[in-house]
Design an enzyme around this catalytic site. Structure first.
Site, PDB file in Angstrom:
ATOM      1  N   GLY A  46      -5.699  33.075 144.686  1.00  0.00           N
ATOM      2  CA  GLY A  46      -4.250  33.147 144.845  1.00  0.00           C
ATOM      3  C   GLY A  46      -3.732  34.448 144.253  1.00  0.00           C
ATOM      4  N   GLN A  51       2.005  40.558 140.988  1.00  0.00           N
ATOM      5  CA  GLN A  51       0.707  40.990 140.445  1.00  0.00           C
ATOM      6  C   GLN A  51       0.260  42.332 141.035  1.00  0.00           C
ATOM      7  OE1 GLN A  51      -1.170  36.897 141.059  1.00  0.00           O
ATOM      8  NE2 GLN A  51      -2.241  37.644 139.242  1.00  0.00           N
ATOM      9  N   CYS A 109      -6.946  33.822 136.084  1.00  0.00           N
ATOM     10  CA  CYS A 109      -5.906  34.608 136.737  1.00  0.00           C
ATOM     11  C   CYS A 109      -6.375  36.054 136.851  1.00  0.00           C
ATOM     12  CB  CYS A 109      -4.626  34.539 135.898  1.00  0.00           C
ATOM     13  SG  CYS A 109      -3.257  35.457 136.600  1.00  0.00           S
ATOM     14  N   LEU A 110      -6.144  36.673 137.992  1.00  0.00           N
ATOM     15  CA  LEU A 110      -6.577  38.058 138.199  1.00  0.00           C
ATOM     16  C   LEU A 110      -5.877  39.013 137.233  1.00  0.00           C
ATOM     17  CD1 LEU A 110      -6.775  38.131 142.096  1.00  0.00           C
ATOM     18  CD2 LEU A 110      -8.647  37.891 140.461  1.00  0.00           C
ATOM     19  N   HIS A 151       0.550  27.432 139.666  1.00  0.00           N
ATOM     20  CA  HIS A 151       0.145  28.619 138.904  1.00  0.00           C
ATOM     21  C   HIS A 151       0.779  29.873 139.511  1.00  0.00           C
ATOM     22  CE1 HIS A 151      -3.103  31.294 137.015  1.00  0.00           C
ATOM     23  NE2 HIS A 151      -2.518  32.083 137.895  1.00  0.00           N
ATOM     24  N   GLU A 152       0.687  29.996 140.830  1.00  0.00           N
ATOM     25  CA  GLU A 152       1.234  31.189 141.491  1.00  0.00           C
ATOM     26  C   GLU A 152       2.750  31.223 141.381  1.00  0.00           C
ATOM     27  OE1 GLU A 152      -0.749  33.477 142.110  1.00  0.00           O
ATOM     28  OE2 GLU A 152      -2.537  32.239 141.975  1.00  0.00           O
ATOM     29  N   HIS A 155       4.136  32.764 138.315  1.00  0.00           N
ATOM     30  CA  HIS A 155       4.202  34.237 138.319  1.00  0.00           C
ATOM     31  C   HIS A 155       5.585  34.720 138.761  1.00  0.00           C
ATOM     32  CE1 HIS A 155       0.144  35.558 137.374  1.00  0.00           C
ATOM     33  NE2 HIS A 155      -0.378  34.690 138.220  1.00  0.00           N
TER      34      HIS A 155
HETATM   35 NI    NI Z   1      -2.402  34.172 138.197  1.00  0.00          NI
END
Ligand code: NI
Length: 185
Positions: A46, A51, A109-110, A151-152, A155
């Protein structure tokens, strides 16, 4: 196709509250394509637009789960299952009716590379969002999809999964990340 640089903690842009998408134009389609390229390359399941430094309410998700397979029940299976791509796009997403029961997933998470921790979130949600043409969709979600979407969506409010941890645990994760960066450098 373009792979965009991914912002990592403690980049202050990750705390920005993203604004709604109002123009469903070619620029939006191009950004979403680049977000998928970036997510698959990372690899991740995701990615939120912030991000990659764009403070707009846009998410891409692809759980990339192994293909459903046709083995007989109980049959031993030792080959790798092909991963199936199911790219999904969520623009201006909202959560409706979060369940009172929670489920726990080990999240990553990236933007917090190679760090993982358990996070508790409502197990099922109803989600509403728009697609690339601005059409509205609604769907009941559970399991990893429900977790990943929440989660996304965090952000979009400038919240990372580590913000759900205790202060002590969050500091441990950030310290580990710092150490890892030093050894990599
Ligand atoms: Ni994330």
């Amino acid at each position: 196709m373009a792979i965009l640089p991914i912002l990592e903690v403690p980049d202050p842009r990750l705390k920005i509250i993203s604004t709604p998408v109002t123009e469903f134009d070619e620029g939006l389609k191009k950004l979403v394509e680049d977000m998928f390229d970036t997510m698959y390359d990372a690899p991740g399941i995701g990615l939120a637009a912030i991000q990659v430094g764009v403070p707009k309410r846009i998410l891409v998700i692809d759980l990339q789960e192994p293909a459903e397979h046709a083995h007989e029940h109980g049959e031993h299976c030792n080959h790798d299952h092909e991963v199936v791509r199911k790219p999904r796009i969520f623009i201006n997403p909202e959560i409706l009716d979060p369940s009172e029961d929670y489920s726990v997933y080990t999240e990553g998470c990236l933007s917090v590379p190679d760090q993982y921790a358990e996070v508790e979130r409502p197990a099922t949600i109803r989600a509403r969002w728009q697609d690339l043409d601005g059409n509205v969709h609604e769907e009941e979600m559970e399991g990893l999809m429900a977790t990943c979407l929440q989660h996304e969506m965090d952000h979009l409010e400038g919240i990372l999964f580590i913000d759900h941890l205790s202060r002590l645990k969050r500091q441990m994760v950030l310290k580990k990340l710092e150490k890892q960066r030093k050894t990599a450098a």
